[in-house]
Design an enzyme around this catalytic site. Structure first.
Site, PDB file in Angstrom:
ATOM      1  N   HIS A  17       0.818  -1.214   0.000  1.00 11.74           N
ATOM      2  CA  HIS A  17       0.000   0.000   0.000  1.00 11.74           C
ATOM      3  C   HIS A  17       0.847   1.257   0.000  1.00 11.74           C
ATOM      4  CE1 HIS A  17      -4.014  -1.672   1.602  1.00 11.74           C
ATOM      5  NE2 HIS A  17      -4.069  -1.411   0.321  1.00 11.74           N
TER       6      HIS A  17
ATOM      7  N   CYS B 229       4.266  -4.761 -24.303  1.00 14.87           N
ATOM      8  CA  CYS B 229       3.296  -4.084 -23.446  1.00 14.87           C
ATOM      9  C   CYS B 229       3.553  -4.356 -21.971  1.00 14.87           C
ATOM     10  CB  CYS B 229       1.865  -4.462 -23.826  1.00 14.87           C
ATOM     11  SG  CYS B 229       1.531  -6.214 -23.665  1.00 14.87           S
TER      12      CYS B 229
ATOM     13  N   ASP C 176       5.051 -11.131 -17.433  1.00 13.39           N
ATOM     14  CA  ASP C 176       4.951 -12.583 -17.281  1.00 13.39           C
ATOM     15  C   ASP C 176       6.108 -13.306 -17.967  1.00 13.39           C
ATOM     16  OD1 ASP C 176       2.742 -13.353 -15.627  1.00 13.39           O
ATOM     17  OD2 ASP C 176       1.464 -12.352 -17.094  1.00 13.39           O
TER      18      ASP C 176
ATOM     19  N   GLU D  49       4.057 -14.253 -23.647  1.00  9.55           N
ATOM     20  CA  GLU D  49       4.317 -14.156 -22.206  1.00  9.55           C
ATOM     21  C   GLU D  49       4.920 -15.445 -21.673  1.00  9.55           C
ATOM     22  OE1 GLU D  49       0.792 -11.944 -20.158  1.00  9.55           O
ATOM     23  OE2 GLU D  49      -0.035 -13.229 -21.706  1.00  9.55           O
TER      24      GLU D  49
HETATM   25  C1  PEP Z   1       2.560  -8.807 -19.055  1.00 10.62           C
HETATM   26  O1  PEP Z   1       2.505  -9.941 -18.576  1.00 10.62           O
HETATM   27  O2  PEP Z   1       3.637  -8.232 -19.335  1.00 10.62           O
HETATM   28  C2  PEP Z   1       1.322  -8.045 -19.277  1.00 10.62           C
HETATM   29  C3  PEP Z   1       1.352  -6.881 -19.896  1.00 10.62           C
HETATM   30  O3  PEP Z   1       0.164  -8.573 -18.812  1.00 10.62           O
HETATM   31  P1  PEP Z   1      -0.316  -8.432 -17.279  1.00 10.62           P
HETATM   32  O4  PEP Z   1       0.645  -7.486 -16.596  1.00 10.62           O
HETATM   33  O5  PEP Z   1      -1.701  -7.929 -17.334  1.00 10.62           O
HETATM   34  O6  PEP Z   1      -0.192  -9.833 -16.792  1.00 10.62           O
HETATM   35 MG    MG Z   2       0.632 -10.999 -18.345  1.00 12.66          MG
END
Ligand code: PEP
Ligand code: MG
Length: 699
Positions: free
Chosen positions: A320, A628, A581, A557
């Site tokens: 937090h 991403c 991931d 991922e």
């Molecule tokens: C990732 O795994 O990099 C991703 C963008 O998905 P999330 O963070 O939602 O698992």
């Molecule tokens: Mg992910």
């Protein structure tokens, strides 16, 4: 205090729900327990949660959590009173479905760097206290929130509040003073809750709402009153009561329960201070940098403008306090060595949270350097925002798409106003969580169309189909217990296992194709068979709905998808690398565990090799590649990703101006040289030092 219940059924005169099984892999933890208690309190009936032959008061958070219910445990709810049947009806879905609210400030790609990018060491590596850099001593930790600050150390040391055991007056008087102190603590918390709502938002204010719930917990009060009736002082009885409950929670091997123990300590101390006349603890300098073993939510409420940053021994990048520091844009380090608590109160310090370093008694020249850096950073931020609409093109002409990771329509509107080239990741699961049945096709379509309209017809929108399962269970999907849900039926595997819900989602997404450049992306794909099954379902549905131009891709991922990217690229229109991931699966290091932050670093050459394999696999096939995951917004990763040949960086909304500006400062040829050198290095630390040096030590 749990009570014995005879037999399995309900006692005479009680209504029962029958057996309910806990489905969430994380058990029935703090948040759903709080929802249960809050809902139970709305009914006048007596309500209990029963497991085996034990029962607990369902209106007491302390009691409900004391059961420490785990996935697979069976419980029942019993109730007696005028609204018993309604109460059971309202409470069963909460227990059965684990109707969870999302935590305030989901930080997956918050403006902070990914946890891993944060743990940048000073000179020494093992114990956390690094060598002096010429001035005083240097301590290091993990970046919770980036930035730099100069000020004086304010040590937050909490000694025990001593109380006398013997009551000073009759039990009635002690009880009255306890009730007065609880009432006073409650009004303090209400004021803090209100202030937090105004200065931050409702999500953070809710932390104090939960404190009020705890403060009024019947179990806590009953235990304290029992002590008073035995002749103890109000302060002693109260302290024994909250300490006993806090200890019970901290002994449960679960991070969320441990957090509740900290909350109990926090409210317990507040009442105790009132009872014993101890002064408020927030007595800061004008330029305080807080140094503490841990900071409580109450401390966070007193983080006013005198506090320039903080360091704590405990806590992780997702705690937090870290989330709050990022919202307040306060530099912060967590996981710092405990010896930091030995520094002198008031000592001059430099908190360089960008590098995860605290320097005590710095040389004046170093302090000047940091002051200069602070003002440069502020100027640069202002310039990046001003220039954000300029194209993100490198000095030698390579165009890089800078897109946004979003969770809803307000993010989309903000991203468009900051000049995003599109949305690279819409996390559609936000529509599925925290409810007791799946959203209808119309409900979903309305959300996707709203986002598409906010972006306009020319920007691409990448909608990721629901990434559910693993640590994100949903109540209306019954999943079997899994020993390791992160390697279980999650993401696309789960969607394929429930075709009705999946088809409904795909149809709803397709309805947005009329309003934007629609891309559909599948999460957690590990085999080509899974991708084929999902994309052929999508194409079939699209054919039935007018065969609009919809692009289909997948998230990379899982290492298998990165290694076999060339096969996926033959069939997909795009690949988007989810480095959060991909890093955890490549390095076998939980992305949420602060102790593993330095291992789970997306700049590890092993992860870079996965990215290279993905880009190489897609080359020449008309299949673009984006990133991403969190590293797409990390200034040290940006040149490497561009150099490896990534086409799009999809980042958190506030990071858009900064990432666009960084792209404009780089040249493709230099990025390519850096990327091929980085692939030859041994560790993420080496990669970070190398890139930093190559960029002129600037980041
Ligand atoms: C990732 O795994 O990099 C991703 C963008 O998905 P999330 O963070 O939602 O698992
Ligand atoms: Mg992910």
């Amino acid at each position: 205090m749990s009570e014995e219940i005879k037999g399995i059924g309900a006692p005479d005169g009680w209504e029962t729900s029958g057996e309910i099984t806990i489905v969430s892999p994380s058990g029935f933890h703090a948040r759903p327990a709080a929802i249960l208690v809050k809902t139970a309190k709305k009914f006048t009936s007596e309500i209990k949660l029963v497991r085996g032959d034990k029962s607990q008061n369902a209106k007491s958070l302390v009691s409900v959590m004391g059961f420490a219910l785990q996935q697979g445990d069976s419980v029942s709810i019993i109730a007696k009173g005028p609204d018993a049947a309604e109460a059971i009806k309202a409470l069963v879905p909460i227990v059965a479905g684990n109707m969870e609210e999302s935590a305030p400030g989901d930080s997956r790609d918050a403006p902070a760097p990914p946890a891993a990018s944060a743990a940048k060491p000073a000179e020494k590596s093992e114990c956390g206290q690094a060598a002096s850099s010429g001035g005083g001593s240097v301590f290091r930790g993990i970046t919770a929130s980036p930035g730099v600050a100069i000020g004086r150390a304010k040590l937050i040391v909490r000694g025990e509040i001593e109380v006398s055991e013997e009551a000073g007056g009759p039990p009635g008087a002690e009880e009255a003073s306890l009730r007065r102190a609880i009432a006073e603590a409650k009004s303090q918390l209400e004021a803090i809750e209100e202030r937090t709502r105004k200065t931050l938002d409702a999500g953070h204010a809710a932390i104090f709402g939960a404190h009020i719930e705890l403060l009024e917990d019947p179990e806590l009060e009953e235990c304290a009153l029992a002590g008073i009736s035995e002749g103890k002082s109000a302060a002693y009885a109260w302290k024994s009561s909250y300490k006993a409950q806090a200890e019970r929670f901290s002994n449960l091997a679960n991070e969320l329960f441990a957090a509740r123990a900290a909350d109990l300590e926090d409210i317990g101390r507040r009442v105790l201070r009132i009872l014993t006349g101890h002064a408020d603890e927030a007595d800061y300098w004008e330029d305080s940098i807080l140094i503490a073993l841990d900071l409580t939510p109450s401390d966070t409420a007193t983080l006013d403008k005198r506090v320039l940053g903080f360091c704590t021994v405990k806590g992780g990048a997702t705690s937090h306090i870290s989330i709050l520091a990022r919202s307040l844009e306060l530099p912060a380090i967590v996981g710092i060595d405990e010896s930091v608590l030995g520094i002198k109160d008031g000592a001059p310090v430099i908190l360089n949270a960008d590098d995860g370093v605290l320097e005590v008694d710095p040389e004046p020249a170093e302090a000047d350097r940091i002051r200069k850096k602070q003002s440069e950073l502020a100027d640069r931020r202002a310039r990046d925002v001003r220039d954000t609409m300029k194209p993100a093109v490198t000095k030698d002409g390579r165009q890089v798409e800078v897109a946004a990771n979003i969770g809803g329509v307000s993010d989309a509107t903000q991203a468009a106003s900051l000049g995003c080239d599109g949305v690279g990741l819409l996390r559609s699961e936000f529509l599925f969580l925290g409810r007791s049945e799946p959203p209808s096709e119309d409900e979903q379509a309305e959300a996707y169309i709203g986002i598409a309209k906010a972006l306009g017809p020319d920007r691409p929108l990448v909608v990721r189909t629901m990434d559910i399962g693993g640590d994100k269970p949903i109540p209306y999907i019954k999943q079997e217990r899994e020993d390791n849900p992160f390697l279980g039926v999650r993401g696309l595997r789960l969607s394929l296992a429930m075709p009705d819900i999946f088809e409904t989602q795909l149809r709803a997404i397709l309805r947005a194709s009329e309003f934007c450049k629609l891309h559909v992306m599948f999460p957690m794909v590990s085999t080509i068979g899974e991708f084929r099954a999902a994309s052929s379902l999508l194409r079939r549905l699209n054919d039935g709905m007018g065969s609009r131009d919809v692009k289909v891709g997948l998230m990379v991922e899982v290492p298998s998808a990165a290694i076999l990217a060339r096969h996926f690229a033959d069939e997909a229109d795009f690949l988007s690398i989810g480095t959060n991931d991909l890093t955890q699966y490549t390095m076998a290091a939980d992305r949420g565990n602060p102790k593993l932050a330095r291992i789970a670093d997306g700049l590890d050459p092993a992860v870079l090799a996965m990215i290279k394999s993905t880009v190489d696999g897609a080359r020449g096939k008309g299949c673009w590649v984006g990133v991403c995951g969190g590293i797409a917004g990390d200034p040290l990763a940006i040149p490497l990703l561009i150099g490896l040949g990534v086409d799009e960086l999809s980042v958190s909304v506030p990071a858009i101006p900064q990432v666009r500006a960084r792209v404009r400062e780089l040249s493709l040829s230099e990025c390519e040289r850096m990327a091929s050198h980085a692939l030859e290095l041994d560790s993420a630390d080496e990669v970070r030092s190398y890139v930093k040096k190559s960029l002129g030590g600037g980041e």
